[in-house]
Design a protein around this motif. Structure first.
Motif, mmCIF file in Angstrom:
data_model
loop_
_atom_site.group_PDB
_atom_site.id
_atom_site.type_symbol
_atom_site.label_atom_id
_atom_site.label_comp_id
_atom_site.label_asym_id
_atom_site.label_seq_id
_atom_site.Cartn_x
_atom_site.Cartn_y
_atom_site.Cartn_z
ATOM 1 N N VAL A 290 1.011 -1.204 -0.093
ATOM 2 C CA VAL A 290 -0.266 0.114 -0.367
ATOM 3 C C VAL A 290 0.547 1.163 -0.452
ATOM 4 O O VAL A 290 0.531 1.997 -0.619
ATOM 5 C CB VAL A 290 -1.188 -0.011 1.321
ATOM 6 N N ASP A 291 2.220 1.169 0.681
ATOM 7 C CA ASP A 291 2.674 2.451 0.328
ATOM 8 C C ASP A 291 3.948 2.648 -0.170
ATOM 9 O O ASP A 291 3.492 3.937 -0.703
ATOM 10 C CB ASP A 291 3.294 2.052 1.736
ATOM 11 N N ARG A 292 4.382 1.773 -1.392
ATOM 12 C CA ARG A 292 5.354 1.378 -2.075
ATOM 13 C C ARG A 292 4.405 0.914 -3.439
ATOM 14 O O ARG A 292 4.981 0.040 -2.639
ATOM 15 C CB ARG A 292 6.227 1.424 -1.726
ATOM 16 N N PRO A 293 3.764 0.978 -4.256
ATOM 17 C CA PRO A 293 2.946 0.052 -5.221
ATOM 18 C C PRO A 293 3.716 0.042 -5.722
ATOM 19 O O PRO A 293 4.778 0.902 -6.860
ATOM 20 C CB PRO A 293 1.540 1.193 -5.700
ATOM 21 N N LEU A 294 3.795 -1.184 -7.045
ATOM 22 C CA LEU A 294 4.766 -1.769 -8.367
ATOM 23 C C LEU A 294 4.653 -0.346 -8.951
ATOM 24 O O LEU A 294 3.323 -1.223 -9.766
ATOM 25 C CB LEU A 294 5.249 -2.733 -7.948
ATOM 26 N N ILE A 295 4.419 0.353 -10.254
ATOM 27 C CA ILE A 295 3.889 0.694 -11.216
ATOM 28 C C ILE A 295 4.880 0.312 -12.314
ATOM 29 O O ILE A 295 5.931 0.823 -11.742
ATOM 30 C CB ILE A 295 3.804 2.239 -10.877
ATOM 31 N N GLY A 296 4.282 0.038 -13.693
ATOM 32 C CA GLY A 296 5.369 -0.301 -14.749
ATOM 33 C C GLY A 296 5.227 0.720 -15.505
ATOM 34 O O GLY A 296 4.003 1.729 -15.945
ATOM 35 N N ARG B 79 -10.086 12.049 -17.006
ATOM 36 C CA ARG B 79 -9.734 10.656 -15.918
ATOM 37 C C ARG B 79 -11.170 10.242 -15.909
ATOM 38 O O ARG B 79 -12.542 10.895 -15.314
ATOM 39 C CB ARG B 79 -9.708 10.961 -14.273
ATOM 40 N N GLN B 80 -11.294 8.345 -15.702
ATOM 41 C CA GLN B 80 -12.053 7.735 -15.831
ATOM 42 C C GLN B 80 -12.157 6.953 -15.327
ATOM 43 O O GLN B 80 -11.238 6.374 -15.469
ATOM 44 C CB GLN B 80 -12.698 7.856 -17.269
ATOM 45 N N GLY B 81 -12.495 7.007 -14.009
ATOM 46 C CA GLY B 81 -12.231 5.916 -12.538
ATOM 47 C C GLY B 81 -11.359 5.899 -12.792
ATOM 48 O O GLY B 81 -10.703 6.981 -11.937
ATOM 49 N N ASP B 82 -10.272 4.724 -12.969
ATOM 50 C CA ASP B 82 -8.591 4.695 -12.421
ATOM 51 C C ASP B 82 -7.553 4.817 -13.353
ATOM 52 O O ASP B 82 -6.655 4.474 -13.658
ATOM 53 C CB ASP B 82 -8.402 3.247 -11.548
ATOM 54 N N VAL B 83 -8.125 5.582 -14.969
ATOM 55 C CA VAL B 83 -7.315 6.093 -16.060
ATOM 56 C C VAL B 83 -7.263 7.259 -16.319
ATOM 57 O O VAL B 83 -8.456 7.823 -16.357
ATOM 58 C CB VAL B 83 -7.904 5.064 -17.151
ATOM 59 N N LEU B 84 -6.277 7.371 -16.221
ATOM 60 C CA LEU B 84 -5.198 9.206 -16.190
ATOM 61 C C LEU B 84 -4.816 9.196 -18.022
ATOM 62 O O LEU B 84 -3.971 8.615 -18.094
ATOM 63 C CB LEU B 84 -4.797 9.399 -15.242
ATOM 64 N N ALA B 85 -5.219 10.382 -17.939
ATOM 65 C CA ALA B 85 -4.539 10.561 -19.041
ATOM 66 C C ALA B 85 -4.745 12.034 -19.348
ATOM 67 O O ALA B 85 -5.313 13.280 -19.088
ATOM 68 C CB ALA B 85 -5.324 10.650 -19.823
ATOM 69 N N THR B 86 -3.210 12.814 -20.123
ATOM 70 C CA THR B 86 -3.039 14.073 -20.362
ATOM 71 C C THR B 86 -2.363 14.460 -21.227
ATOM 72 O O THR B 86 -1.697 13.732 -22.188
ATOM 73 C CB THR B 86 -1.800 15.047 -19.317
ATOM 74 N N VAL C 138 -0.068 7.856 -8.854
ATOM 75 C CA VAL C 138 0.474 6.735 -7.565
ATOM 76 C C VAL C 138 -0.360 6.812 -6.267
ATOM 77 O O VAL C 138 -0.420 5.198 -5.871
ATOM 78 C CB VAL C 138 2.029 7.149 -7.065
ATOM 79 N N ASP C 139 -1.358 7.920 -6.127
ATOM 80 C CA ASP C 139 -2.374 7.781 -5.261
ATOM 81 C C ASP C 139 -3.255 7.026 -5.681
ATOM 82 O O ASP C 139 -4.126 6.041 -5.207
ATOM 83 C CB ASP C 139 -2.862 9.629 -4.771
ATOM 84 N N ILE C 140 -3.772 7.576 -6.949
ATOM 85 C CA ILE C 140 -5.231 5.928 -7.387
ATOM 86 C C ILE C 140 -4.865 4.875 -7.727
ATOM 87 O O ILE C 140 -5.720 3.985 -7.056
ATOM 88 C CB ILE C 140 -5.347 6.917 -9.093
ATOM 89 N N VAL C 141 -4.127 4.547 -8.115
ATOM 90 C CA VAL C 141 -2.982 3.007 -8.283
ATOM 91 C C VAL C 141 -3.289 2.265 -6.187
ATOM 92 O O VAL C 141 -3.245 1.582 -5.798
ATOM 93 C CB VAL C 141 -0.693 2.989 -8.285
ATOM 94 N N ARG C 142 -2.545 3.665 -5.223
ATOM 95 C CA ARG C 142 -2.676 3.338 -4.036
ATOM 96 C C ARG C 142 -4.297 2.936 -2.942
ATOM 97 O O ARG C 142 -4.392 1.253 -2.708
ATOM 98 C CB ARG C 142 -2.010 4.215 -2.539
ATOM 99 N N LYS C 143 -4.708 3.397 -4.237
ATOM 100 C CA LYS C 143 -6.572 2.786 -3.647
ATOM 101 C C LYS C 143 -7.316 2.204 -4.353
ATOM 102 O O LYS C 143 -7.928 1.750 -4.405
ATOM 103 C CB LYS C 143 -7.214 4.659 -3.672
ATOM 104 N N SER C 144 -6.584 2.360 -5.218
ATOM 105 C CA SER C 144 -7.287 0.470 -6.366
ATOM 106 C C SER C 144 -7.111 -0.653 -5.769
ATOM 107 O O SER C 144 -6.775 -1.173 -4.858
ATOM 108 C CB SER C 144 -6.421 0.179 -7.372
#
Length: 206
Positions: free
Chosen positions: A3-9, A176-183, A200-206
């Motif tokens: 939860v503290d440090r999610p693994l993001i690719g 943003r749509q749900g947990d999908v974010l784009a810029t 990162v916060d979105i991933v933590r909460k997913s």
């Protein structure tokens, strides 16, 4: 997931992989490069960097990542796309190539290279919903914009109506749509890591 440090690719087929990796690490994530299905299967979330959207879509097919990635996004994996990544996440793209593959995840239509050619890069200060601390300095490089979006898509930022904006004034450039974010812009290039911290916060909460 930690939860503290999610693994993001970070999809490492083309684009600003190193810059995204640094921004995500600063935002509190553990980060790996993703080029294989086995690496994709490990991650809690994924970043699709800028680059050339048709090239990335072709490489996704070559590396046998296209369908596995579509499945994971459909199953709810948090995903963030910048510039070309935004194009890939849209359900439909205008001015794309006929052989271009879409990943889906965002119920919207984007216009590819809307901001013009490389020499027509554009910078603007944007107010981004959900990000505190004042406007973000956004860098657009041959960037897309959102032509239209369904009510399911939350608009986070539009280009302000300034003389420099021209035809881009009022255009949607962060969603943003749900947990999908784009810029449409490249926050990894400006040293302002607030978009990455949001992801990162979105991933933590997913």
């Amino acid at each position: 997931m930690s939860v503290d440090r999610p693994l993001i690719g970070v999809l490492a087929l083309q684009g600003d992989v190193r810059e995204h990796t640094a921004a995500l690490t600063e935002g509190g994530a553990r980060v790996i490069s993703v080029r294989r299905q086995s690496e994709l299967a490990e991650v809690d979330g994924l970043v699709l960097p800028g680059g050339e959207s048709t090239t990335i879509s072709r490489l996704l097919e070559t590396f046998e990542l296209l369908e596995p990635l579509r499945v994971r996004i459909a199953e709810g994996m948090p995903t963030y796309g910048s510039c070309a990544g935004m194009i890939l996440l849209a359900e439909k793209v205008l001015d794309g190539r006929p052989d271009q593959h879409q990943l889906g995840g965002l119920d919207m239509i984007v216009r590819r290279n809307a901001f013009g050619r490389q020499v027509d890069s554009f910078e603007e200060d944007l107010d981004v919903a959900g990000i505190d601390g004042g406007p973000m300095h956004a860098v657009f490089i041959r960037a897309p914009w959102v032509e239209s979006a369904s009510p399911a898509v939350e608009v986070l930022a539009t280009v302000p109506d300034t003389p420099a904006a021209g035809a881009a004034a009022g255009r949607i450039v962060a969603v943003r749509q749900g947990d999908v974010l784009a810029t449409a812009f490249h926050p990894e290039l400006g040293g302002d890591h607030r978009v990455h911290r949001l992801f990162v916060d979105i991933v933590r909460k997913s």
